[in-house]
Design a protein around this motif. Sequence first.
Motif, mmCIF file in Angstrom:
data_model
loop_
_atom_site.group_PDB
_atom_site.id
_atom_site.type_symbol
_atom_site.label_atom_id
_atom_site.label_comp_id
_atom_site.label_asym_id
_atom_site.label_seq_id
_atom_site.Cartn_x
_atom_site.Cartn_y
_atom_site.Cartn_z
ATOM 1 N N VAL A 189 2.860 54.845 60.552
ATOM 2 C CA VAL A 189 3.706 55.223 61.682
ATOM 3 C C VAL A 189 4.886 54.268 61.755
ATOM 4 O O VAL A 189 4.806 53.116 61.309
ATOM 5 N N ALA A 190 5.990 54.769 62.340
ATOM 6 C CA ALA A 190 7.186 53.935 62.507
ATOM 7 C C ALA A 190 7.985 54.453 63.690
ATOM 8 O O ALA A 190 8.016 55.658 63.963
ATOM 9 N N ALA A 191 8.633 53.533 64.408
ATOM 10 C CA ALA A 191 9.556 53.873 65.483
ATOM 11 C C ALA A 191 10.723 52.910 65.430
ATOM 12 O O ALA A 191 10.572 51.749 65.026
ATOM 13 N N ASP A 192 11.907 53.384 65.818
ATOM 14 C CA ASP A 192 13.096 52.530 65.761
ATOM 15 C C ASP A 192 13.755 52.411 67.136
ATOM 16 O O ASP A 192 13.347 53.068 68.105
ATOM 17 N N ALA A 193 14.775 51.572 67.210
ATOM 18 C CA ALA A 193 15.414 51.258 68.483
ATOM 19 C C ALA A 193 16.098 52.457 69.113
ATOM 20 O O ALA A 193 16.296 52.500 70.331
ATOM 21 N N GLN A 194 16.461 53.449 68.301
ATOM 22 C CA GLN A 194 17.106 54.654 68.833
ATOM 23 C C GLN A 194 16.099 55.619 69.470
ATOM 24 O O GLN A 194 16.497 56.589 70.111
ATOM 25 N N GLY A 195 14.800 55.371 69.247
ATOM 26 C CA GLY A 195 13.778 56.252 69.790
ATOM 27 C C GLY A 195 13.252 57.276 68.815
ATOM 28 O O GLY A 195 12.454 58.144 69.188
ATOM 29 N N VAL A 222 10.799 58.583 65.975
ATOM 30 C CA VAL A 222 9.394 58.272 65.714
ATOM 31 C C VAL A 222 8.907 59.108 64.535
ATOM 32 O O VAL A 222 9.238 60.296 64.421
ATOM 33 N N VAL A 223 8.115 58.489 63.650
ATOM 34 C CA VAL A 223 7.529 59.167 62.495
ATOM 35 C C VAL A 223 6.034 58.909 62.460
ATOM 36 O O VAL A 223 5.590 57.772 62.635
ATOM 37 N N SER A 224 5.264 59.944 62.229
ATOM 38 C CA SER A 224 3.862 59.817 61.851
ATOM 39 C C SER A 224 3.706 60.529 60.512
ATOM 40 O O SER A 224 4.113 61.689 60.376
ATOM 41 N N TYR A 225 3.118 59.867 59.520
ATOM 42 C CA TYR A 225 3.223 60.285 58.112
ATOM 43 C C TYR A 225 1.860 60.066 57.469
ATOM 44 O O TYR A 225 1.303 58.973 57.515
ATOM 45 N N ILE A 226 1.308 61.104 56.853
ATOM 46 C CA ILE A 226 0.025 60.979 56.165
ATOM 47 C C ILE A 226 0.190 61.469 54.733
ATOM 48 O O ILE A 226 0.876 62.463 54.476
ATOM 49 N N THR A 227 -0.426 60.770 53.795
ATOM 50 C CA THR A 227 -0.261 61.095 52.384
ATOM 51 C C THR A 227 -1.564 60.808 51.651
ATOM 52 O O THR A 227 -2.279 59.863 51.993
ATOM 53 N N SER A 228 -1.902 61.640 50.661
ATOM 54 C CA SER A 228 -3.259 61.594 50.110
ATOM 55 C C SER A 228 -3.328 62.198 48.720
ATOM 56 O O SER A 228 -2.563 63.104 48.387
ATOM 57 N N ILE A 229 -4.285 61.704 47.919
ATOM 58 C CA ILE A 229 -4.649 62.363 46.662
ATOM 59 C C ILE A 229 -6.021 63.022 46.788
ATOM 60 O O ILE A 229 -6.645 63.347 45.788
ATOM 61 N N SER A 230 -6.483 63.216 48.011
ATOM 62 C CA SER A 230 -7.745 63.864 48.379
ATOM 63 C C SER A 230 -8.895 62.872 48.310
ATOM 64 O O SER A 230 -8.934 61.961 49.136
ATOM 65 N N THR A 231 -9.842 62.984 47.393
ATOM 66 C CA THR A 231 -10.939 62.029 47.349
ATOM 67 C C THR A 231 -10.497 60.766 46.606
ATOM 68 O O THR A 231 -9.469 60.758 45.944
ATOM 69 N N PRO A 232 -11.267 59.662 46.706
ATOM 70 C CA PRO A 232 -10.819 58.429 46.068
ATOM 71 C C PRO A 232 -10.497 58.603 44.581
ATOM 72 O O PRO A 232 -11.305 59.121 43.822
ATOM 73 N N PHE A 233 -9.281 58.217 44.205
ATOM 74 C CA PHE A 233 -8.743 58.328 42.856
ATOM 75 C C PHE A 233 -8.554 59.775 42.413
ATOM 76 O O PHE A 233 -8.378 60.052 41.231
ATOM 77 N N GLY A 234 -8.575 60.707 43.367
ATOM 78 C CA GLY A 234 -8.181 62.080 43.104
ATOM 79 C C GLY A 234 -8.913 62.713 41.936
ATOM 80 O O GLY A 234 -10.143 62.684 41.841
#
Length: 543
Positions: A356-362, A364-376
Amino acid sequence: MQLPEPVPSVSPSRPLSAAGRGVVASAHGAASAAGRAMLERGGNAMDAAIAMAAALGVAQPMMSGLGGDSFILWHDAATGRTMSINGAGPVPSTVPAGTPPTLPMRGLGSASVPGAVDAMCLAYDRYASGRLSFGELLAPAIELAEQGCETPHFCARFFALNEALLAADPGARQALLIDGRVPREGEPLRQPDLARTLERLAARGRDDFYGAGWGARLVELSRQTGGPFRDADFDGVFAEVSPPIQMPYGDGSIVSNPPVAQGVVLLEALGILDRLDMPANDEALRTHCMIEALKHAFADRNDFLGDPRYTENPLPQLLAAPRLDRLAAAIDRSRAAAAPPRARWSLGSGDTTCLVAADAQGNVVSYITSISTPFGAGVVVPGTGVLLNNRAGRGFSSSPDSPNRYAPGKRTMSTLHVYMALDRHGRPVMAGGTAGGDGQPQWNLQILDAVLNRGLSLRQAVDRPRWELFPGTDPAHLAHPYEIRVDRRIDAALLDRLRALGHTISDKSLGMLGAAQVLGIAPSGGFVAAADPRADGAAYAVG
């Protein structure tokens, strides 16, 4: 819907940061540092998020990377709009004869076209500040790959559990092993091939990555080994922008990603719970009702949802107020249901990392990323350092009646999603997400309930012990009877109450327990972010 003013803390074991100019949080300190650096150099929240996502693919290769998928929520402070980016790719269009109804869990046959790079590039083109080049955002990841990233305890554990998988693939042996063995805790892992791939992506962009660059190498590997990928599989676009799906909640709303993401499970469960009068101090009743609401939400996901290009997803009907009223009324407060107490109610009129990230201007990002199971898929395309996902092998149903059944060129439903809680003016007060497969909507639900309904701080909500209803949506386990897997820190008296209500408490481990990253925005505009201590998380502020 309002959060209290943030109280800063910098304890390493309780990673929490607060500031007025921006915050970042991710599951690895090096990635969070990359995001903070982008904010300090004048970038916005999306610049920071892209830098963190790229760095996480290097620092935690078992969780994410260029060979995976991504889903993003972006709130633009200037326009007041919140948008979703769906970055999930399809399975190959040309499938070898004799493909089994249940796809393999590992190998090239388990992989779908990765959408993570397309999502990242789309996010940069549309929402980044324009002050920093794409190459500047990837520079921390390139440095980590070239110089080596120390292997923390969380990563070392996953490497040790999957040593045989990595040793079996020539590309993985070259890219992820050291002298034929997995890296040990504290040992740096250099990934020079991945560094070159990132450099080429920074210089030539997404079309080259899917074309003459990494994509061409995957097609060649597929040709040599009898895999399913062909040049045509990398034509077109794999990421799309759309409005998020939304659920009124309190005096505001919760938004999440639409299919093929799984945000609807979280929203439906929240909508059901919002209709139940549950005392804040009755932990057992709240937990029981959450479990029962999730049974309905998971069943609806399994019964009705699939790739929107192939399936008519009836989201307005699923989330309609009268239907949620009926589902809430069907919950027995005194007894657990062995199965959702209906068969297709009438509609009427394992792995992953989050940041997640937010900046002074307001922004906002929520970001999820995956290769599915461990080591895909357990397959690294030789010479690239890029590990392939196994989303297709894990995600499709073998049932001919399922809207999520396999078809060439189709995208499987994904467990991935993130969320934002918005006030009545549509401004974010909270954003977050977690790793953990079908645990994601459950742990997001538990954190949102703790903060929005029970008055806990972000830190308290993220630290609390968790539980998980099993099974959820994983096709391989749907016939398994319901059971509750728990964090061993959960109070024994609570477990006794749940057993008395008819819930089966499993003796199986809760697994990775999730790795939640959450940020909040106070009425004054100050930010607070919490990173999950279950992983190697870190939250940093720009003061």
